[in-house]
Motif scaffolding. Structure first.
Motif, PDB file in Angstrom:
ATOM      1  N   SER A  81       0.852  -1.190   0.000  1.00  0.00           N
ATOM      2  CA  SER A  81       0.000   0.000   0.000  1.00  0.00           C
ATOM      3  C   SER A  81       0.884   1.234   0.000  1.00  0.00           C
ATOM      4  CB  SER A  81      -0.890   0.007   1.251  1.00  0.00           C
ATOM      5  OG  SER A  81      -0.073   0.192   2.398  1.00  0.00           O
ATOM      6  N   ILE A  82       0.267   2.357  -0.305  1.00  0.00           N
ATOM      7  CA  ILE A  82       0.984   3.638  -0.309  1.00  0.00           C
ATOM      8  C   ILE A  82       1.457   3.956   1.116  1.00  0.00           C
ATOM      9  CG2 ILE A  82      -1.116   5.051  -0.095  1.00  0.00           C
ATOM     10  CD1 ILE A  82       0.114   6.986  -2.144  1.00  0.00           C
ATOM     11  N   LEU A  83       0.643   3.565   2.117  1.00  0.00           N
ATOM     12  CA  LEU A  83       1.040   3.786   3.517  1.00  0.00           C
ATOM     13  C   LEU A  83       2.320   3.011   3.834  1.00  0.00           C
ATOM     14  CD1 LEU A  83       0.526   4.897   6.379  1.00  0.00           C
ATOM     15  CD2 LEU A  83      -0.941   2.905   6.804  1.00  0.00           C
ATOM     16  N   GLU A  84       2.339   1.748   3.445  1.00  0.00           N
ATOM     17  CA  GLU A  84       3.517   0.919   3.695  1.00  0.00           C
ATOM     18  C   GLU A  84       4.754   1.484   3.006  1.00  0.00           C
ATOM     19  OE1 GLU A  84       1.653  -3.400   3.654  1.00  0.00           O
ATOM     20  OE2 GLU A  84       3.777  -3.461   3.096  1.00  0.00           O
ATOM     21  N   ALA A  85       4.567   2.010   1.803  1.00  0.00           N
ATOM     22  CA  ALA A  85       5.701   2.576   1.050  1.00  0.00           C
ATOM     23  C   ALA A  85       6.308   3.753   1.809  1.00  0.00           C
ATOM     24  CB  ALA A  85       5.251   3.018  -0.337  1.00  0.00           C
ATOM     25  N   LEU A 142      -4.880   9.561   8.142  1.00  0.00           N
ATOM     26  CA  LEU A 142      -6.070  10.385   8.389  1.00  0.00           C
ATOM     27  C   LEU A 142      -7.112  10.157   7.304  1.00  0.00           C
ATOM     28  CD1 LEU A 142      -6.280  12.464  10.722  1.00  0.00           C
ATOM     29  CD2 LEU A 142      -5.916  14.254   9.009  1.00  0.00           C
ATOM     30  N   ALA A 143      -6.636  10.047   6.074  1.00  0.00           N
ATOM     31  CA  ALA A 143      -7.549   9.923   4.936  1.00  0.00           C
ATOM     32  C   ALA A 143      -8.123   8.513   4.829  1.00  0.00           C
ATOM     33  CB  ALA A 143      -6.816  10.287   3.649  1.00  0.00           C
ATOM     34  N   GLY A 144      -7.383   7.513   5.321  1.00  0.00           N
ATOM     35  CA  GLY A 144      -7.791   6.127   5.102  1.00  0.00           C
ATOM     36  C   GLY A 144      -7.441   5.756   3.678  1.00  0.00           C
TER      37      GLY A 144
END
Ligand code: MG
Length: 168
Positions: A81-85, A142-144
């Motif tokens: 995911s973009i979060l993990e990146a 925050l955005a999910g």
């Protein structure tokens, strides 16, 4: 310059080039995932890492030393995911911060004053790097990870411009 200090600067050149490789790989990943903004952000980050390597490269030349380039490894950044990146990017920057601090300790022990001065810039830069990654992680959390939120975040990341050579 003392040889152990030159060797340590050469290792840092490799670290910065390795960083560039990791970010360029993340950029390719985001292009494939149709997230052009995140791809743009990572591409600019990669470019900045090359500029960091060049600062150390030029520093050695100005001090009358010959830079020695070591092999960089193929990047192995796996994320889902973009979060993990961006979490990976943050932990990578924390590693680089540690490298810079260790190099500064060495420069102090060996009384290499010009290197200490150069490293002041890098110490500040690492504060910015970690702050930037943390800021993006916060907004993603925050955005999910809904499609709409990803679209907005990607658009924002797409606004990042290449830095001037001087600031990079
Ligand atoms: Mg760097």
């Amino acid at each position: 310059m003392k040889q152990n200090v030159v060797d340590a600067v050469n290792r840092q050149i490799r670290e910065e080039m390795q960083s560039a490789y990791a970010y360029l790989d993340m950029s390719a990943h985001f292009e494939a995932r149709k997230l052009p903004g995140a791809a743009n952000w990572m591409r600019n980050q990669a470019r900045e890492e090359v500029a960091h390597a060049m600062k150390f490269f030029d520093f050695l030349i100005r001090r009358g030393e010959r830079p020695r380039l070591a092999a960089v490894e193929a990047p192995s950044t796996e994320f889902n995911s973009i979060l993990e990146a961006f979490e990976l990017a943050l932990s990578h920057e924390q590693h680089i911060t540690q490298c810079i601090h260790d190099l500064f300790d060495l420069a102090q022990r060996e009384r290499d004053y010009p290197l200490q001065t150069l490293l002041h810039w890098f110490i500040d830069e690492q504060v910015e790097e970690e702050e930037a990654a943390e800021g993006i992680i916060d907004s993603i959390r925050l955005a999910g990870e809904s499609g709409e939120a990803m679209f907005m975040i990607d658009r924002e990341l797409g606004l990042r411009q290449p830095e001037d050579e001087e600031e990079a």
